[in-house]
Write a protein that holds these residues in place. Sequence first.
Motif, PDB file in Angstrom:
ATOM      1  N   GLY A  27      -4.588 -12.638 -36.677  1.00 11.10           N
ATOM      2  CA  GLY A  27      -4.462 -11.512 -35.755  1.00 11.10           C
ATOM      3  C   GLY A  27      -5.208 -11.671 -34.450  1.00 11.10           C
ATOM      4  N   GLU A  28      -6.409 -12.260 -34.507  1.00 11.90           N
ATOM      5  CA  GLU A  28      -7.181 -12.439 -33.278  1.00 11.90           C
ATOM      6  C   GLU A  28      -6.500 -13.436 -32.344  1.00 11.90           C
ATOM      7  N   LYS A  29      -5.919 -14.501 -32.895  1.00  9.01           N
ATOM      8  CA  LYS A  29      -5.198 -15.468 -32.063  1.00  9.01           C
ATOM      9  C   LYS A  29      -3.952 -14.830 -31.464  1.00  9.01           C
ATOM     10  N   ILE A  30      -3.279 -14.009 -32.256  1.00  4.72           N
ATOM     11  CA  ILE A  30      -2.084 -13.322 -31.757  1.00  4.72           C
ATOM     12  C   ILE A  30      -2.464 -12.400 -30.602  1.00  4.72           C
ATOM     13  N   ALA A  31      -3.553 -11.646 -30.750  1.00  7.89           N
ATOM     14  CA  ALA A  31      -4.004 -10.758 -29.668  1.00  7.89           C
ATOM     15  C   ALA A  31      -4.308 -11.564 -28.410  1.00  7.89           C
ATOM     16  N   SER A  32      -4.942 -12.721 -28.583  1.00 13.27           N
ATOM     17  CA  SER A  32      -5.259 -13.572 -27.425  1.00 13.27           C
ATOM     18  C   SER A  32      -3.996 -14.050 -26.735  1.00 13.27           C
ATOM     19  N   ILE A  33      -3.025 -14.501 -27.509  1.00 15.09           N
ATOM     20  CA  ILE A  33      -1.773 -15.003 -26.945  1.00 15.09           C
ATOM     21  C   ILE A  33      -1.013 -13.886 -26.230  1.00 15.09           C
ATOM     22  N   LEU A  34      -1.065 -12.678 -26.799  1.00 14.70           N
ATOM     23  CA  LEU A  34      -0.408 -11.542 -26.156  1.00 14.70           C
ATOM     24  C   LEU A  34      -1.226 -11.026 -24.964  1.00 14.70           C
ATOM     25  N   ASN A  35      -2.434 -11.597 -24.779  1.00 14.30           N
ATOM     26  CA  ASN A  35      -3.340 -11.185 -23.721  1.00 14.30           C
ATOM     27  C   ASN A  35      -3.686  -9.702 -23.840  1.00 14.30           C
ATOM     28  N   GLU A  36      -3.975  -9.288 -25.071  1.00 15.95           N
ATOM     29  CA  GLU A  36      -4.286  -7.883 -25.340  1.00 15.95           C
ATOM     30  C   GLU A  36      -5.668  -7.747 -25.951  1.00 15.95           C
ATOM     31  N   ASP A  37      -6.246  -6.574 -25.800  1.00 17.07           N
ATOM     32  CA  ASP A  37      -7.536  -6.236 -26.384  1.00 17.07           C
ATOM     33  C   ASP A  37      -7.419  -6.299 -27.904  1.00 17.07           C
ATOM     34  N   PHE A  38      -8.346  -6.988 -28.543  1.00 21.20           N
ATOM     35  CA  PHE A  38      -8.332  -7.138 -30.005  1.00 21.20           C
ATOM     36  C   PHE A  38      -8.296  -5.795 -30.728  1.00 21.20           C
ATOM     37  N   GLU A  39      -8.877  -4.778 -30.120  1.00 27.54           N
ATOM     38  CA  GLU A  39      -8.944  -3.473 -30.778  1.00 27.54           C
ATOM     39  C   GLU A  39      -7.636  -2.694 -30.687  1.00 27.54           C
ATOM     40  N   PHE A  62       6.718 -11.583 -34.240  1.00 26.57           N
ATOM     41  CA  PHE A  62       7.138 -10.393 -33.496  1.00 26.57           C
ATOM     42  C   PHE A  62       6.146  -9.252 -33.682  1.00 26.57           C
ATOM     43  N   GLN A  63       5.791  -8.612 -32.574  1.00 29.97           N
ATOM     44  CA  GLN A  63       4.933  -7.432 -32.567  1.00 29.97           C
ATOM     45  C   GLN A  63       5.634  -6.348 -31.770  1.00 29.97           C
ATOM     46  N   ILE A  64       5.301  -5.098 -32.086  1.00 25.42           N
ATOM     47  CA  ILE A  64       5.783  -3.991 -31.258  1.00 25.42           C
ATOM     48  C   ILE A  64       4.574  -3.209 -30.755  1.00 25.42           C
ATOM     49  N   GLU A  65       4.696  -2.751 -29.536  1.00 27.47           N
ATOM     50  CA  GLU A  65       3.679  -1.901 -28.917  1.00 27.47           C
ATOM     51  C   GLU A  65       4.252  -0.496 -28.866  1.00 27.47           C
ATOM     52  N   LEU A  66       3.511   0.467 -29.405  1.00 32.10           N
ATOM     53  CA  LEU A  66       3.991   1.839 -29.393  1.00 32.10           C
ATOM     54  C   LEU A  66       2.814   2.808 -29.391  1.00 32.10           C
ATOM     55  N   ASN A  67       3.124   4.056 -29.129  1.00 30.96           N
ATOM     56  CA  ASN A  67       2.126   5.112 -29.112  1.00 30.96           C
ATOM     57  C   ASN A  67       1.642   5.346 -30.546  1.00 30.96           C
ATOM     58  N   PRO A  68       0.316   5.383 -30.778  1.00 33.98           N
ATOM     59  CA  PRO A  68      -0.179   5.563 -32.147  1.00 33.98           C
ATOM     60  C   PRO A  68       0.238   6.887 -32.786  1.00 33.98           C
ATOM     61  N   THR A  77       7.702  -1.433 -27.094  1.00 31.89           N
ATOM     62  CA  THR A  77       7.920  -2.676 -26.365  1.00 31.89           C
ATOM     63  C   THR A  77       7.778  -3.803 -27.370  1.00 31.89           C
ATOM     64  N   ALA A  78       8.777  -4.653 -27.441  1.00 34.58           N
ATOM     65  CA  ALA A  78       8.743  -5.787 -28.364  1.00 34.58           C
ATOM     66  C   ALA A  78       8.129  -6.993 -27.670  1.00 34.58           C
ATOM     67  N   ARG A  79       7.312  -7.711 -28.399  1.00 32.89           N
ATOM     68  CA  ARG A  79       6.701  -8.939 -27.892  1.00 32.89           C
ATOM     69  C   ARG A  79       6.855 -10.001 -28.976  1.00 32.89           C
ATOM     70  N   CYS A 109      -3.831   0.493 -41.781  1.00 34.91           N
ATOM     71  CA  CYS A 109      -3.646  -0.237 -40.523  1.00 34.91           C
ATOM     72  C   CYS A 109      -4.973  -0.189 -39.774  1.00 34.91           C
ATOM     73  N   ILE A 110      -5.511  -1.381 -39.505  1.00 36.50           N
ATOM     74  CA  ILE A 110      -6.808  -1.466 -38.834  1.00 36.50           C
ATOM     75  C   ILE A 110      -6.753  -2.534 -37.747  1.00 36.50           C
ATOM     76  N   PRO A 111      -7.625  -2.439 -36.739  1.00 40.83           N
ATOM     77  CA  PRO A 111      -7.652  -3.482 -35.707  1.00 40.83           C
ATOM     78  C   PRO A 111      -7.965  -4.847 -36.321  1.00 40.83           C
ATOM     79  N   VAL A 112      -7.346  -5.887 -35.765  1.00 48.00           N
ATOM     80  CA  VAL A 112      -7.470  -7.240 -36.323  1.00 48.00           C
ATOM     81  C   VAL A 112      -8.904  -7.764 -36.332  1.00 48.00           C
ATOM     82  N   VAL A 113      -9.769  -7.226 -35.501  1.00 47.15           N
ATOM     83  CA  VAL A 113     -11.145  -7.732 -35.434  1.00 47.15           C
ATOM     84  C   VAL A 113     -12.077  -7.077 -36.436  1.00 47.15           C
TER      85      VAL A 113
END
Length: 154
Positions: free
Chosen positions: A29-41, A132-138, A18-20, A60-64
């Motif tokens: 990264g933390e601001k991007i996660a907030s704007i996307l309304n997603e968990d930082f992890e 641009f971010q993509i959401e996908l299965n790890p 899913t593209a966002r 590749c690591i979580p932004v937090v």
Amino acid sequence: MEKTNVMRLLDTVKIEYTARNYDPTLVDGEKIASILNEDFERVFKTLVTRGNDKNYYVFCIPVVFHLDLKKAAKSVGVKSIEMISQKELLPLTGYIHGGCSPIGMKKRFKTVIDETATLHKTIYVSAGKVGFQIELNPNDLRTYINAKFDDLVI
């Protein structure tokens, strides 16, 4: 929404994502996660390093979280690693700071994804362009980029 090269590559191999998009002036990264309304992890950043063996490695690591350089070096089997400079990023990977994706780099580098990715059904990574971010299965990501999961963070 425009398609990035990362999206086209995933379309070619039929990996679901899913593209966002978000305000391209943001690179934190933390601001991007907030704007996307997603968990930082669930929102991952892509870090490029150089080992004492002069090879490049991608993590590749979580932004937090922060990359633990000792854990990262051990994960790829070298004595030490260091972050590359921002000016090295574009010529090496084809990506700029804030838009670096583990998918579609100029060359394939040994890549490790923090094991916390396996705790989630989907994670976010850069789609290869700021804004641009993509959401996908790890697991789909791991398989496509020939990566492994390991403990990488402090």
